[in-house]
Design a protein around this motif. Structure first.
Motif, mmCIF file in Angstrom:
data_model
loop_
_atom_site.group_PDB
_atom_site.id
_atom_site.type_symbol
_atom_site.label_atom_id
_atom_site.label_comp_id
_atom_site.label_asym_id
_atom_site.label_seq_id
_atom_site.Cartn_x
_atom_site.Cartn_y
_atom_site.Cartn_z
ATOM 1 N N UNK A 104 6.679 3.502 -0.185
ATOM 2 C CA UNK A 104 7.208 4.568 0.667
ATOM 3 C C UNK A 104 6.098 5.405 1.278
ATOM 4 N N UNK A 105 4.958 5.444 0.627
ATOM 5 C CA UNK A 105 3.817 6.197 1.144
ATOM 6 C C UNK A 105 2.654 6.090 0.181
ATOM 7 N N UNK A 106 1.447 6.068 0.724
ATOM 8 C CA UNK A 106 0.251 5.939 -0.103
ATOM 9 C C UNK A 106 -0.797 6.917 0.402
ATOM 10 N N UNK A 107 -1.433 7.615 -0.522
ATOM 11 C CA UNK A 107 -2.574 8.465 -0.194
ATOM 12 C C UNK A 107 -3.812 7.819 -0.801
ATOM 13 N N UNK A 108 -4.811 7.534 0.060
ATOM 14 C CA UNK A 108 -6.046 6.881 -0.372
ATOM 15 C C UNK A 108 -7.187 7.886 -0.418
ATOM 16 N N UNK A 109 -8.121 7.658 -1.317
ATOM 17 C CA UNK A 109 -9.333 8.459 -1.434
ATOM 18 C C UNK A 109 -10.522 7.492 -1.391
ATOM 19 N N UNK A 110 -11.455 7.744 -0.449
ATOM 20 C CA UNK A 110 -12.599 6.857 -0.242
ATOM 21 C C UNK A 110 -13.909 7.607 -0.448
ATOM 22 N N UNK A 111 -14.941 6.863 -0.832
ATOM 23 C CA UNK A 111 -16.304 7.378 -0.902
ATOM 24 C C UNK A 111 -17.238 6.402 -0.210
ATOM 25 N N UNK A 112 -18.321 6.913 0.337
ATOM 26 C CA UNK A 112 -19.286 6.072 1.050
ATOM 27 C C UNK A 112 -20.313 5.523 0.064
ATOM 28 N N UNK A 113 -20.504 4.198 0.064
ATOM 29 C CA UNK A 113 -21.480 3.577 -0.833
ATOM 30 C C UNK A 113 -22.833 3.365 -0.162
ATOM 31 N N UNK A 148 -11.692 4.611 -3.892
ATOM 32 C CA UNK A 148 -11.967 5.097 -5.242
ATOM 33 C C UNK A 148 -10.679 5.348 -6.020
ATOM 34 N N UNK A 149 -9.643 5.815 -5.312
ATOM 35 C CA UNK A 149 -8.381 6.129 -5.986
ATOM 36 C C UNK A 149 -7.250 6.138 -4.968
ATOM 37 N N UNK A 150 -6.032 6.047 -5.490
ATOM 38 C CA UNK A 150 -4.864 6.153 -4.614
ATOM 39 C C UNK A 150 -3.666 6.649 -5.406
ATOM 40 N N UNK A 151 -2.776 7.312 -4.703
ATOM 41 C CA UNK A 151 -1.487 7.718 -5.255
ATOM 42 C C UNK A 151 -0.438 7.071 -4.359
ATOM 43 N N UNK A 152 0.446 6.293 -4.941
ATOM 44 C CA UNK A 152 1.461 5.617 -4.135
ATOM 45 C C UNK A 152 2.856 5.927 -4.658
ATOM 46 N N UNK A 153 3.797 5.999 -3.727
ATOM 47 C CA UNK A 153 5.205 6.180 -4.056
ATOM 48 C C UNK A 153 5.935 4.921 -3.624
ATOM 49 N N UNK A 154 6.767 4.390 -4.516
ATOM 50 C CA UNK A 154 7.474 3.141 -4.244
ATOM 51 C C UNK A 154 8.920 3.257 -4.680
ATOM 52 N N UNK A 155 9.752 2.361 -4.149
ATOM 53 C CA UNK A 155 11.138 2.246 -4.603
ATOM 54 C C UNK A 155 11.110 1.574 -5.971
ATOM 55 N N UNK A 156 11.834 2.153 -6.926
ATOM 56 C CA UNK A 156 11.812 1.644 -8.306
ATOM 57 C C UNK A 156 13.243 1.353 -8.759
ATOM 58 N N UNK A 157 13.788 0.275 -8.269
ATOM 59 C CA UNK A 157 15.167 -0.087 -8.583
ATOM 60 C C UNK A 157 15.910 -0.417 -7.311
ATOM 61 N N UNK A 158 17.227 -0.548 -7.433
ATOM 62 C CA UNK A 158 18.054 -0.899 -6.277
ATOM 63 C C UNK A 158 18.611 0.368 -5.648
ATOM 64 N N UNK A 218 18.095 6.992 -4.205
ATOM 65 C CA UNK A 218 16.802 6.362 -3.908
ATOM 66 C C UNK A 218 15.923 6.457 -5.152
ATOM 67 N N UNK A 219 15.978 5.458 -6.048
ATOM 68 C CA UNK A 219 15.124 5.492 -7.242
ATOM 69 C C UNK A 219 13.665 5.323 -6.845
ATOM 70 N N UNK A 220 12.783 6.110 -7.420
ATOM 71 C CA UNK A 220 11.386 6.063 -7.014
ATOM 72 C C UNK A 220 10.424 6.180 -8.175
ATOM 73 N N UNK A 221 9.165 5.812 -7.905
ATOM 74 C CA UNK A 221 8.103 5.961 -8.903
ATOM 75 C C UNK A 221 6.815 6.350 -8.200
ATOM 76 N N UNK A 222 5.968 7.071 -8.906
ATOM 77 C CA UNK A 222 4.616 7.391 -8.457
ATOM 78 C C UNK A 222 3.636 6.590 -9.300
ATOM 79 N N UNK A 223 2.633 6.017 -8.636
ATOM 80 C CA UNK A 223 1.608 5.249 -9.326
ATOM 81 C C UNK A 223 0.250 5.840 -8.963
ATOM 82 N N UNK A 224 -0.563 6.114 -9.977
ATOM 83 C CA UNK A 224 -1.906 6.649 -9.786
ATOM 84 C C UNK A 224 -2.903 5.531 -10.114
ATOM 85 N N UNK A 225 -3.782 5.183 -9.197
ATOM 86 C CA UNK A 225 -4.750 4.118 -9.406
ATOM 87 C C UNK A 225 -6.165 4.624 -9.161
#
Length: 189
Positions: free
Chosen positions: A148-157, A164-174, A180-187
């Motif tokens: 449903x939406x993703x926020x990305x975080x980048x660094x210059x190498x 470097x990291x991301x927070x994403x929201x996804x549909x979690x179920x039917x 609207x069942x949802x979940x947040x994932x932190x990576x």
């Protein structure tokens, strides 16, 4: 005396120029254009000036730049404030946006983006929306696992920007009507 082909001078409180036509849907109200030579490729098409004690200062000017495929640039003084390229990408602080909206700034000199609210109990909001319909603004139900939406975080190498990291929201179920069942994932990398 006049300083241009058309010079309108006023000295009263009614300091406006109105242009209009009889049709609300057709025709040009105001058109500014010129046949450019190669030497004029980057020269502004429309100026808005403010008077100062030494000379007229440029408050704002618009430029259709033929060297960048008619990108619209809005300047404040000599600084590029806003760019819209032919694909619809908007740049603030950059003259070559590669995203639909790209904001480039020096965080030690100026703040980046602020979304604020006022006059109620709610704060600023940011919305990410998703539909499976191919037409923007139309509706088709999403499915389990759709992002449903993703926020990305980048660094210059030193050579390129790396995730470097991301927070994403996804549909979690039917999903269903009003549900609207949802979940947040932190990576992190």
């Amino acid at each position: 005396g006049p300083g241009a082909k058309l010079h309108i001078n006023y000295n009263d409180t009614d300091n406006e120029i109105l242009l209009g036509g009889s049709s609300a849907t057709t025709g040009s109200v105001l058109r500014a254009y010129r046949n450019k030579t190669a030497a004029q490729a980057d020269s502004p098409l429309v100026y808005i000036l403010q008077d100062s004690t030494s000379d007229d200062d440029v408050a704002l000017y618009l430029k259709g730049d033929s060297t960048t495929a008619n990108t619209l640039e809005v300047y404040s003084g000599t600084n590029t404030g806003l760019v819209v390229n032919p694909t619809g990408n908007v740049g603030i602080g950059t003259t070559a946006p590669t995203w639909k909206t790209e904001i480039a700034h020096n965080p030690s000199a100026v703040n980046g983006l602020r979304i604020g609210g006022y006059g109620s109990t709610a704060g600023g909001t940011q919305s990410f929306t998703m539909t499976r319909n191919a037409t923007y603004g139309s509706h088709t139900i999403v499915q389990n696992g759709d992002a449903l939406g993703i926020t990305y975080y980048y660094g210059d190498d030193g050579a390129a920007l790396q995730p470097a990291a991301q927070i994403s929201a996804s549909v979690d179920g039917t999903p269903g009507a009003g549900d609207m069942p949802g979940r947040l994932t932190f990576n992190t990398s």
